[in-house]
Enzyme design. Structure first.
Site, PDB file in Angstrom:
ATOM      1  N   GLY A  46       1.338  20.778  -3.161  1.00  9.02           N
ATOM      2  CA  GLY A  46      -0.001  21.159  -2.744  1.00  9.02           C
ATOM      3  C   GLY A  46      -1.153  20.574  -3.524  1.00  9.02           C
ATOM      4  O   GLY A  46      -2.310  20.794  -3.167  1.00  9.02           O
ATOM      5  N   ARG A 100       1.279  15.118  -0.584  1.00 12.37           N
ATOM      6  CA  ARG A 100      -0.001  14.431  -0.457  1.00 12.37           C
ATOM      7  C   ARG A 100      -0.372  13.659  -1.727  1.00 12.37           C
ATOM      8  O   ARG A 100      -0.880  12.539  -1.666  1.00 12.37           O
ATOM      9  CB  ARG A 100      -1.095  15.458  -0.132  1.00 12.37           C
ATOM     10  CG  ARG A 100      -2.439  14.871   0.248  1.00 12.37           C
ATOM     11  CD  ARG A 100      -3.514  15.953   0.282  1.00 12.37           C
ATOM     12  NE  ARG A 100      -3.092  17.122   1.031  1.00 12.37           N
ATOM     13  CZ  ARG A 100      -3.356  17.326   2.314  1.00 12.37           C
ATOM     14  NH1 ARG A 100      -4.048  16.427   2.995  1.00 12.37           N
ATOM     15  NH2 ARG A 100      -2.941  18.431   2.920  1.00 12.37           N
ATOM     16  N   TYR A 143      -8.475  19.449  11.284  1.00 11.38           N
ATOM     17  CA  TYR A 143      -8.984  20.117  10.085  1.00 11.38           C
ATOM     18  C   TYR A 143     -10.466  19.848   9.804  1.00 11.38           C
ATOM     19  O   TYR A 143     -10.968  20.274   8.761  1.00 11.38           O
ATOM     20  CB  TYR A 143      -8.187  19.659   8.858  1.00 11.38           C
ATOM     21  CG  TYR A 143      -6.696  19.817   8.964  1.00 11.38           C
ATOM     22  CD1 TYR A 143      -6.121  21.075   9.082  1.00 11.38           C
ATOM     23  CD2 TYR A 143      -5.857  18.715   8.929  1.00 11.38           C
ATOM     24  CE1 TYR A 143      -4.750  21.228   9.165  1.00 11.38           C
ATOM     25  CE2 TYR A 143      -4.476  18.848   9.010  1.00 11.38           C
ATOM     26  CZ  TYR A 143      -3.935  20.109   9.132  1.00 11.38           C
ATOM     27  OH  TYR A 143      -2.569  20.247   9.215  1.00 11.38           O
ATOM     28  N   CYS A 188      -9.592  10.616  25.812  1.00 12.91           N
ATOM     29  CA  CYS A 188     -10.532  11.373  26.652  1.00 12.91           C
ATOM     30  C   CYS A 188     -10.691  12.805  26.155  1.00 12.91           C
ATOM     31  O   CYS A 188     -10.309  13.769  26.826  1.00 12.91           O
ATOM     32  CB  CYS A 188     -10.083  11.345  28.106  1.00 12.91           C
ATOM     33  SG  CYS A 188     -10.233   9.713  28.859  1.00 12.91           S
TER      34      CYS A 188
END
Length: 420
Positions: free
Chosen positions: A240, A280, A320, A347
């Site tokens: 995290g 991440r 997000y 679209c």
């Protein structure tokens, strides 16, 4: 982390390769990952572990490309998976079953069987129901399943609500108040072996105190369950750790790890094996997405740069409201900039990649969307029947085709029209 995506002679490069040339040769949209950046981030964790019994279990969900997984496997990483598909990818990338931790709230019976029979390192169990099912599955094959409980400590990670996982309102983990009883129940299940305890409070966390708060709660529980007869061999604090997308100021990896490990020392638990599950922070800034400007459109309120990448390629902005820095691959230094929303051809009005960016552009220009190595391609889709992007891994002056661009024929693979 050294910037693997820097300007050389007025051109953006991926390590020693021109981003412009990569786009010309392989087309756009195009994900480009840096082996040097992946390695440097991994080594930042390892270097901070000195003197401790710690291990990295890379969170495969962040970026599951085989080439990326293979880089980490060669470096000695373990892997945190949440599906049998991710498990298959780890094995295909030369990862070992005994280096795999299986997390996730909804493990299916077949998935548990696959990982158990292969010799997975540990199951992070997230409910009493799952505990009972795992014991039953293990009994049917006369095996012992190694487990830890993922405990929900009810700690606010101060991140986006969609990626907060450690609050009572979240679906993840066994509630802290119920965890001691769950460990007692596990002690009575003959086909389970208690190995450790796990917690994960969220993603893109930019402050250390929420981790320390969660660890304090977990360590109190460790004392209780060991008093009840369980042996806690490892403590898994999850992942995290955030990265810088815009103006965030997360701690660097070394500072983060040393602060966590020193806290274990102060609490008298520095002798334990401590696991980290970064995703991440290993891959986020090790990748960019290259896209080409198709049209410039001047409006009464907004100017739009319509590019060939879209929300199906990079969903984070739409999901997000996420910020990604956008740079011209070849800046037009002599041209006055204008303010654009960077949008795609899908679209949907939600199909945007960046808003209100000052750029000097012309149709045909190449743009680099930064910090796209995590939760980029893995969340991509074929919405609007768009083939998914290609992925490259660069290594100095060498380039590896990590994934070929999908074809229109592949879009329809497995489908069929009605019979006559």
């Amino acid at each position: 982390m050294a910037n693997a995506f820097a300007y050389i002679d007025g051109q953006l490069h991926a390590e020693r390769l021109s981003a412009h040339q990569l786009a010309e040769e392989y087309g756009t949209p195009l994900y480009v990952y840096s082996r040097a950046a992946l390695t440097e981030a991994y080594q930042s964790y390892v270097n901070a572990f000195t003197g401790y019994r710690s291990k990295i279990y890379y969170a495969v969900k962040a970026n599951s490309n085989l080439a990326v997984l293979n880089v980490f496997a060669r470096l000695g990483a373990g892997f945190d998976i949440v599906s049998s598909g991710e498990f298959a990818r780890v094995l295909a990338a030369s990862g070992k079953p005994h280096d795999v931790v299986f997390s996730g709230v909804g493990k299916r019976t077949t998935e548990i069987q696959i990982v158990l029979e292969a010799g997975g390192r540990c199951f992070n169990v997230e409910s009493l129901d799952e505990l009972e099912r795992l014991n039953q599955i293990a009994s049917e094959s006369s095996q012992i399943a190694p487990i830890s409980l993922r405990v929900n400590p009810d700690v606010d990670a101060k991140t986006h609500p969609y990626i907060s996982t450690g609050l009572r309102a979240n679906k993840f983990g066994v509630a802290l108040d119920d965890a001691r009883a769950a460990y007692r129940a596990a002690l009575g299940m003959k086909h389970l072996r208690i190995e450790g305890i796990d917690c994960h409070i969220g993603s893109q966390i930019t402050e250390i105190p929420p981790y320390l708060h969660a660890i304090d709660k977990i360590l109190e529980l460790v004392d209780q369950v060991e008093a009840d007869g369980s042996s806690i061999n490892h403590i898994d604090i999850g992942g995290g750790l955030g990265i810088r997308y815009n103006n965030e100021t997360p701690p660097d990896i070394g500072t983060f790890v040393r602060t966590i490990l020193n806290h274990f020392d102060r609490r008298g638990h520095g002798h334990r094996e401590i696991w980290f599950e970064p995703g991440r922070s290993l891959v986020g800034n090790a990748g960019i997405l290259l896209t080409r400007v198709e049209y410039l459109k001047t409006g009464t309120i907004k100017n739009f740069a319509i590019v060939d990448a879209a929300m199906n390629d990079l969903a984070r902005p739409a999901i997000y409201n996420a910020y990604h820095k956008v740079d011209a691959v070849t800046p037009r230094d002599g041209q006055l900039p204008a303010t654009y929303d960077i949008v795609g051809p899908v679209c949907e009005s939600g199909d945007w990649l960046a808003r209100d960016r000052s750029l000097a552009l012309k149709s045909g220009d190449l743009l680099a969307i930064r910090s796209a190595g995590a939760y980029g391609f893995v969340i991509s889709s074929n919405y609007n029947s768009r083939p998914r992007a290609a992925e490259l891994l660069v290594d100095g002056a060498r380039v590896h085709m990590a994934r070929r661009r999908e074809t229109l024929l592949q879009l329809m693979n497995g489908e069929s029209v009605l019979p006559d």
